[in-house]
Design an enzyme around this catalytic site. Structure first.
Site, short mmCIF file in Angstrom:
data_model
loop_
_atom_site.label_atom_id
_atom_site.label_comp_id
_atom_site.label_asym_id
_atom_site.label_seq_id
_atom_site.Cartn_x
_atom_site.Cartn_y
_atom_site.Cartn_z
CG ASN A 170 -1.68 1.21 1.48
OD1 ASN A 170 -1.76 2.07 0.59
ND2 ASN A 170 -2.26 1.35 2.66
CE LYS B 155 -0.05 3.13 4.90
NZ LYS B 155 0.05 3.20 6.35
CG HIS C 39 -5.74 1.76 5.23
ND1 HIS C 39 -5.29 2.71 6.12
CD2 HIS C 39 -4.74 0.86 5.08
CE1 HIS C 39 -4.05 2.40 6.47
NE2 HIS C 39 -3.69 1.28 5.85
CD GLU D 170 -2.82 5.32 6.94
OE1 GLU D 170 -2.82 5.39 5.70
OE2 GLU D 170 -1.89 4.79 7.60
CD GLU E 51 -3.47 -2.78 7.29
OE1 GLU E 51 -2.33 -2.93 6.85
OE2 GLU E 51 -4.16 -1.79 7.03
N GLY F 161 2.49 1.99 10.89
CA GLY F 161 3.42 3.12 10.76
C GLY F 161 4.13 3.47 12.06
CB SER G 137 5.28 -2.17 11.92
OG SER G 137 4.89 -0.84 12.23
P1 PGA Z 1 2.92 0.12 7.67
O1 PGA Z 1 1.46 0.33 7.05
O2 PGA Z 1 3.47 -1.14 7.05
O3 PGA Z 1 3.69 1.34 7.26
O4 PGA Z 1 2.76 0.00 9.15
C1 PGA Z 1 0.59 -0.75 6.85
C2 PGA Z 1 -0.73 -0.27 6.28
O5 PGA Z 1 -1.22 0.78 6.70
O6 PGA Z 1 -1.32 -0.92 5.41
#
Ligand code: PGA
Length: 251
Positions: free
Chosen positions: A10, A12, A96, A98, A168, A174, A214
């Protein structure tokens, strides 16, 4: 039942056209010759077409990071499943964290996105996951139950072949804090059991459940060794071609 692993990147809100083409080309090269696992990348909408062109002829699946339920119309700021397909994409991420946390998308809206995308023939990755507060307050399973049930409302068993769930935990995204393999396995087993309740055991057994939060070259192998972890949704590490290639090569 053996489920084919899926490693999804992803991107982003990262990459302009030149960067996106380079990254996509590196991913396509990195997975040539690998056919026992699926690889997907989700670039920003603006470079979806370019990325699809860059990976053409490879096994890389191109996805949008979100999608509207309508084919066209007065929906400022949205893109439709038809647009995703016309740009060369065949999948979409919905729900997601976010989108849920920053843009306040709720379960019903996410469900509309998911069912619209399925109706148009896309594969869909439905993201679910609890916040730290929910976990510490003992509400993790209730939150996962609600997000999965409401996210999948109205989906029939036949369409489930095109649905992937991504667990997730919000506190792991993140932050550099990965869920331990035991924590991830526990949540995945819960979701798989829930799919058995909502649908049937065979749907639960066939549905891929990815872990996200992560994921790195250093933890992918132990995560993938868990019985209910079928792949990963990777954010930060998917922007670095070497890291992402190592994650694809788990095992
Ligand atoms: P990250 O993000 O690997 O940077 O923690 C994962 C995601 O949001 O899909």
């Amino acid at each position: 039942m053996k489920r084919k692993a899926l490693i999804a990147g992803n991107w982003k809100m990262h990459t302009t056209a030149v960067e996106a083409r380079m990254l996509a080309t590196a991913v396509a090269e990195g997975c040539s010759g690998i056919d026992d696992r699926d690889v997907l990348i989700a670039p920003p909408f603006t470079v979806l077409g370019e990325v699809a062109a860059s990976v053409k002829g490879s096994r890389v699946i191109v996805a949008s990071q979100n999608v509207c339920w309508e084919e066209q119309g007065a929906y400022t700021g949205e893109i439709s499943p038809i647009m995703v397909k016309a740009a060369g994409g065949s999948a979409a991420i919905v729900g997601h964290s976010e989108r849920r946390q920053i843009f306040l998308e709720g379960d019903d809206l996410i469900n509309r996105r998911l069912t619209g995308a399925l109706t148009s023939g896309l594969m869909v990755i439905l993201c679910v996951g609890e916040t730290l507060e929910e976990r510490e307050g003992g509400r993790m399973f209730a939150v996962l139950d609600r997000q999965v049930r409401r996210g999948l409302a109205g989906v029939d068993a036949a369409a489930m072949t095109r649905v992937v769930i991504a667990y997730e935990p919000v506190w792991a995204i993140g932050t550099g804090k990965t869920a331990s393999k035991e924590q991830a396995q526990e949540a995945h087993a819960f979701i798989r059991n829930l799919l058995g309740e909502i649908f049937q055991k065979d749907i639960a057994a066939q549905t891929r459940i990815l872990y996200g939060g992560s994921v790195k070259p250093t933890n992918i192998d132990e995560l993938m060794a868990q019985p209910d972890i079928d792949g990963a949704l990777v954010g930060g590490a998917a922007l670095d071609p070497q890291s992402f290639r190592r994650i694809i090569a788990f095992g």
